[in-house]
Design a protein around this motif. Structure first.
Motif, short mmCIF file in Angstrom:
data_model
loop_
_atom_site.label_atom_id
_atom_site.label_comp_id
_atom_site.label_asym_id
_atom_site.label_seq_id
_atom_site.Cartn_x
_atom_site.Cartn_y
_atom_site.Cartn_z
N MET A 35 0.85 -1.17 0.00
CA MET A 35 0.00 0.00 0.00
C MET A 35 0.90 1.23 0.00
SD MET A 35 -2.82 1.12 2.86
CE MET A 35 -1.68 1.09 4.22
N TYR A 36 0.44 2.27 -0.67
CA TYR A 36 1.24 3.49 -0.80
C TYR A 36 0.46 4.70 -0.30
CZ TYR A 36 3.76 0.47 -4.06
OH TYR A 36 4.45 -0.58 -4.62
N LEU A 37 1.20 5.71 0.08
CA LEU A 37 0.61 7.01 0.37
C LEU A 37 1.49 8.05 -0.32
CD1 LEU A 37 -1.69 8.49 1.87
CD2 LEU A 37 -0.05 8.92 3.72
N GLN A 38 1.01 8.57 -1.42
CA GLN A 38 1.71 9.64 -2.12
C GLN A 38 1.31 10.96 -1.47
OE1 GLN A 38 4.01 9.55 -4.72
NE2 GLN A 38 4.22 11.74 -4.29
N MET A 39 2.28 11.69 -0.99
CA MET A 39 2.02 12.93 -0.27
C MET A 39 2.65 14.08 -1.04
SD MET A 39 2.61 11.67 3.66
CE MET A 39 4.38 11.48 3.45
N ASN A 40 1.82 14.96 -1.54
CA ASN A 40 2.28 16.13 -2.29
C ASN A 40 1.93 17.40 -1.53
OD1 ASN A 40 3.08 14.40 -4.41
ND2 ASN A 40 1.06 14.55 -5.37
N SER A 41 2.57 18.49 -1.92
CA SER A 41 2.32 19.80 -1.30
C SER A 41 2.38 19.70 0.22
CB SER A 41 0.96 20.35 -1.74
OG SER A 41 0.89 20.47 -3.14
N LEU A 42 3.41 19.06 0.71
CA LEU A 42 3.52 18.84 2.14
C LEU A 42 3.64 20.15 2.91
CD1 LEU A 42 5.76 15.69 2.04
CD2 LEU A 42 3.58 15.86 3.26
N GLU A 43 3.05 20.14 4.09
CA GLU A 43 3.04 21.31 4.97
C GLU A 43 3.67 20.94 6.31
OE1 GLU A 43 -1.12 21.97 5.29
OE2 GLU A 43 -1.37 22.56 3.17
N PRO A 44 4.19 21.92 7.04
CA PRO A 44 4.77 21.60 8.36
C PRO A 44 3.80 20.85 9.27
CG PRO A 44 5.42 23.80 7.69
CD PRO A 44 4.44 23.31 6.65
N ASP A 45 2.50 21.11 9.15
CA ASP A 45 1.52 20.41 9.98
C ASP A 45 1.40 18.93 9.63
OD1 ASP A 45 -0.91 23.11 10.48
OD2 ASP A 45 0.97 22.61 11.48
N ASP A 46 1.99 18.51 8.53
CA ASP A 46 1.99 17.09 8.18
C ASP A 46 3.08 16.32 8.92
OD1 ASP A 46 1.33 18.13 4.82
OD2 ASP A 46 -0.11 17.29 6.25
N THR A 47 3.93 17.02 9.62
CA THR A 47 4.99 16.37 10.39
C THR A 47 4.40 15.45 11.44
OG1 THR A 47 6.55 18.19 10.06
CG2 THR A 47 6.91 16.76 11.97
#
Length: 127
Positions: free
Chosen positions: A79-91
Motif C-alpha cells: 500500500m502506498y501514500l503519495q504525499m504532495n504539497s507537504l506542509e509543516p503540519d503534516d509532520t
C-alpha cells in the motif's frame, strides 16, 4: 492479523513530496481494510486515508484531501501514500494499519477497529 512494514519517510521542505510504502505480508483473507494513520507529538493519532483491497473505494481526512493519494498494488501486497504539497503540519509519525478479515459496513476514515499495525515511519516537513 497481518504483518505490516512501513518505509519511505524522511525530511522535506514545505511544498515537497514523499511516498510512503507499507508491505502487507502474510495475509490470506480477501477482505482487508487498510489505512494510514499519523500521530504528531502531543496530539492524538488520526486517520489520514483508507482503502479497501476488495474494491476501488478510498477515503481521506479533510486535512489531506487533494494532496495525498492512497493506493495499493495487490500483486506486490503493498500500500502506498503519495504525499504532495507537504506542509509543516503534516509532520508526524505515519503508521499503516489493517483490519483482516474486514467485516465492517464501510472501510472509511471513521473506521477504527484495526487489528494490525506497523511500527511507523517519520515524516518531517520544514518551513
Amino acid at each position: 492479523q497481518v504483518q505490516l512494514a512501513e518505509s519511505g519517510g524522511g525530511s522535506v521542505q514545505a511544498g515537497g513530496s514523499l511516498r510512503l510504502s507499507c508491505v502487507v505480508a502474510d495475509y490470506t483473507y480477501s477482505s482487508v481494510c487498510l489505512a494510514w494513520f499519523r500521530q504528531a507529538p502531543g496530539k492524538e493519532r488520526e486517520a489520514v486515508a483508507t482503502t479497501y483491497n476488495g474494491g476501488p473505494s478510498t477515503d481521506y481526512a479533510s486535512a489531506v484531501k487533494g494532496r495525498f493519494t492512497i493506493s495499493q498494488d495487490n500483486a506486490k501486497k503493498t500500500m502506498y501514500l503519495q504525499m504532495n504539497s507537504l506542509e509543516p503540519d503534516d509532520t508526524a509519525m505515519y503508521y499503516c494499519a489493517a483490519r483482516s478479515p474486514f467485516r465492517g459496513s464501510a472501510c472509511n476514515i471513521y473506521y477504527g477497529n484495526y487489528n494490525s499495525w506497523g511500527r511507523g515511519t517519520q515524516v518531517t516537513v520544514s518551513s
